[in-house]
Design a protein around this motif. Structure first.
Motif, PDB file in Angstrom:
ATOM      1  N   PRO A  64       0.810  -1.216   0.000  1.00 41.76           N
ATOM      2  CA  PRO A  64       0.000   0.000   0.000  1.00 41.76           C
ATOM      3  C   PRO A  64       0.841   1.263   0.000  1.00 41.76           C
ATOM      4  O   PRO A  64       0.317   2.352  -0.097  1.00 41.76           O
ATOM      5  CB  PRO A  64      -0.791  -0.123   1.307  1.00 41.76           C
ATOM      6  N   HIS A  65       2.166   1.121   0.122  1.00 45.99           N
ATOM      7  CA  HIS A  65       3.019   2.298   0.228  1.00 45.99           C
ATOM      8  C   HIS A  65       3.521   2.773  -1.131  1.00 45.99           C
ATOM      9  O   HIS A  65       4.138   3.825  -1.217  1.00 45.99           O
ATOM     10  CB  HIS A  65       4.204   1.998   1.151  1.00 45.99           C
ATOM     11  N   HIS A  66       3.272   2.020  -2.192  1.00 49.27           N
ATOM     12  CA  HIS A  66       3.724   2.415  -3.508  1.00 49.27           C
ATOM     13  C   HIS A  66       2.498   2.551  -4.409  1.00 49.27           C
ATOM     14  O   HIS A  66       1.843   1.557  -4.730  1.00 49.27           O
ATOM     15  CB  HIS A  66       4.716   1.396  -4.074  1.00 49.27           C
ATOM     16  N   ALA A  67       2.214   3.796  -4.811  1.00 50.47           N
ATOM     17  CA  ALA A  67       0.976   4.076  -5.534  1.00 50.47           C
ATOM     18  C   ALA A  67       0.858   3.234  -6.795  1.00 50.47           C
ATOM     19  O   ALA A  67      -0.209   2.706  -7.108  1.00 50.47           O
ATOM     20  CB  ALA A  67       0.912   5.576  -5.872  1.00 50.47           C
ATOM     21  N   ARG A  68       1.951   3.092  -7.542  1.00 49.98           N
ATOM     22  CA  ARG A  68       1.881   2.366  -8.804  1.00 49.98           C
ATOM     23  C   ARG A  68       1.527   0.901  -8.583  1.00 49.98           C
ATOM     24  O   ARG A  68       0.992   0.251  -9.461  1.00 49.98           O
ATOM     25  CB  ARG A  68       3.227   2.464  -9.531  1.00 49.98           C
ATOM     26  N   ASP A  69       1.849   0.374  -7.396  1.00 49.64           N
ATOM     27  CA  ASP A  69       1.543  -1.019  -7.117  1.00 49.64           C
ATOM     28  C   ASP A  69       0.043  -1.290  -7.125  1.00 49.64           C
ATOM     29  O   ASP A  69      -0.367  -2.433  -7.320  1.00 49.64           O
ATOM     30  CB  ASP A  69       2.116  -1.426  -5.754  1.00 49.64           C
ATOM     31  N   ILE A  70      -0.763  -0.279  -6.900  1.00 51.21           N
ATOM     32  CA  ILE A  70      -2.207  -0.477  -6.924  1.00 51.21           C
ATOM     33  C   ILE A  70      -2.864   0.274  -8.082  1.00 51.21           C
ATOM     34  O   ILE A  70      -3.859  -0.186  -8.644  1.00 51.21           O
ATOM     35  CB  ILE A  70      -2.852  -0.063  -5.573  1.00 51.21           C
ATOM     36  N   LEU A  71      -2.315   1.439  -8.483  1.00 47.25           N
ATOM     37  CA  LEU A  71      -2.913   2.195  -9.577  1.00 47.25           C
ATOM     38  C   LEU A  71      -2.858   1.427 -10.897  1.00 47.25           C
ATOM     39  O   LEU A  71      -3.846   1.378 -11.634  1.00 47.25           O
ATOM     40  CB  LEU A  71      -2.192   3.546  -9.741  1.00 47.25           C
ATOM     41  N   THR A  72      -1.719   0.830 -11.187  1.00 54.86           N
ATOM     42  CA  THR A  72      -1.565   0.137 -12.472  1.00 54.86           C
ATOM     43  C   THR A  72      -2.475  -1.087 -12.575  1.00 54.86           C
ATOM     44  O   THR A  72      -3.203  -1.227 -13.572  1.00 54.86           O
ATOM     45  CB  THR A  72      -0.092  -0.248 -12.699  1.00 54.86           C
ATOM     46  N   PRO A  73      -2.492  -2.007 -11.598  1.00 58.93           N
ATOM     47  CA  PRO A  73      -3.394  -3.150 -11.733  1.00 58.93           C
ATOM     48  C   PRO A  73      -4.877  -2.784 -11.669  1.00 58.93           C
ATOM     49  O   PRO A  73      -5.723  -3.540 -12.168  1.00 58.93           O
ATOM     50  CB  PRO A  73      -3.010  -4.059 -10.556  1.00 58.93           C
ATOM     51  N   LEU A  74      -5.202  -1.618 -11.097  1.00 59.52           N
ATOM     52  CA  LEU A  74      -6.614  -1.205 -11.040  1.00 59.52           C
ATOM     53  C   LEU A  74      -7.071  -0.462 -12.290  1.00 59.52           C
ATOM     54  O   LEU A  74      -8.268  -0.245 -12.467  1.00 59.52           O
ATOM     55  CB  LEU A  74      -6.864  -0.315  -9.816  1.00 59.52           C
ATOM     56  N   GLU A  75      -6.139  -0.092 -13.165  1.00 54.08           N
ATOM     57  CA  GLU A  75      -6.537   0.712 -14.322  1.00 54.08           C
ATOM     58  C   GLU A  75      -7.569   0.011 -15.215  1.00 54.08           C
ATOM     59  O   GLU A  75      -8.504   0.664 -15.697  1.00 54.08           O
ATOM     60  CB  GLU A  75      -5.323   1.146 -15.146  1.00 54.08           C
TER      61      GLU A  75
END
Length: 315
Positions: A6-17
């Motif tokens: 949860p501390h790295h935005a891209r770790d969740i933004l990219t798979p949620l796109e």
């Protein structure tokens, strides 16, 4: 599946796109275009004092109960901080791809709300326009920052906030006693509901991607939730009057915001959580108990206040 950090935005933004793209398509196929000017009773309006030499506002000109005036003023001033909200989500989610398209679309739709609501309040002389403008200047000049620590927290917050805003608009409209006001509030609430559905279903996908981190984020947000309008001048006094009128209080928040979201997201029945997720779910359960107890205590207070007010009117 390994939970993204949860501390790295891209770790969740990219798979949620892909979810954002799918939910954006659904939203565009569902959302109705409406014209703010068609919801304003312009024929009720007349010039105010000032350069046009009109009539000053006086409290007795307002057709609305005082608590409804408070509710509509708070709702409008909350909507007025749209520049800060746009900055918040554009900074969190980005301005590219599906995320960026959603950010700009959401902002464009939200912009209608303050325009229509302010025009309605001015045309009907429902609130003091000088107080309203002074509060708007202070509110927007101070800006707003959610201070949510992660992207998951940000998505959780807007999910809760959109549903709470829907209820606030809907209930204020129902209490205003004016068909035009109720119609406008219902129209705004319908927008907020679609925005909530977007974020709620996006958060449901986040729960699948990162169940423990998402559950922790949701518990943090729900247990510490505050509406973005708490910095409005006199908010606590206004909130008390709004609550005592039954428009929005802890009971409404628990029964019509928190519980429906937890049921829809299956948070309390979800399996496969780790220790952090289980601990967060326990926190949510305790918070629901606290909300119920506090809401009951405040309901008794409101009933005593109402009884005292009726007693005063008889003497």
């Amino acid at each position: 599946m390994t939970s993204p950090s949860p501390h790295h935005a891209r770790d969740i933004l990219t798979p949620l796109e892909p979810s954002v793209a799918r939910l954006l398509d659904r939203h565009l196929n569902t959302a109705q275009t409406w014209m703010p000017h068609t919801y304003v009773p312009w024929s009720a309006g007349r010039d105010f004092d000032g350069p046009l030499g009109g009539e000053p506002w006086r409290p007795e000109q307002s057709p609305l109960p005082p608590a409804v005036r408070d509710a509509l003023l708070v709702n409008l001033l909350t909507e007025d901080n749209l520049p800060s909200y746009h900055f918040e989500i554009a900074t969190r989610f980005g301005r590219d791809g599906a995320w960026g398209t959603w950010v700009h679309r959401w902002t464009a739709e939200e912009g209608r709300h303050a325009d229509a609501l302010r025009a309605y309040l001015h045309a009907t002389r429902a609130v003091d326009p000088v107080e309203l403008e002074r509060c708007r200047m202070r509110q927007v000049a101070e800006g707003y920052s959610s201070d949510q620590p992660t992207v998951l927290h940000a998505i959780a917050y807007v999910t809760v906030q959109e549903l709470a805003t829907r209820e606030a608009h809907r209930n204020a409209g129902a209490a205003c006693g004016d068909p035009a006001g109720k119609l406008l509030a219902s129209r705004i609430a319908a927008d907020e509901n679609l925005h909530m559905l977007f974020y709620r279903d996006l958060f449901a996908d986040a729960l699948e991607l990162a169940p423990d981190a998402a559950t922790v984020a949701l518990a943090d947000v729900v247990c510490g939730f505050q509406m973005p309008g708490t910095a409005i001048p006199g908010f606590q006094q206004r909130a008390l009057r709004i609550a005592s009128a039954g428009i929005y209080h802890l009971g409404v928040h628990r029964e019509h915001v928190v519980l429906p979201l937890l049921r829809s997201l299956r948070v309390m029945t979800r399996t496969g959580l780790g220790p952090a997720g289980e601990a967060a779910r326990d926190r949510l359960g305790r918070h629901l108990d606290t909300l119920r107890t506090t809401a009951e205590r405040f309901r008794e207070l409101y009933e005593r206040m109402e009884a005292a007010a009726h007693a005063d009117t008889r003497h």
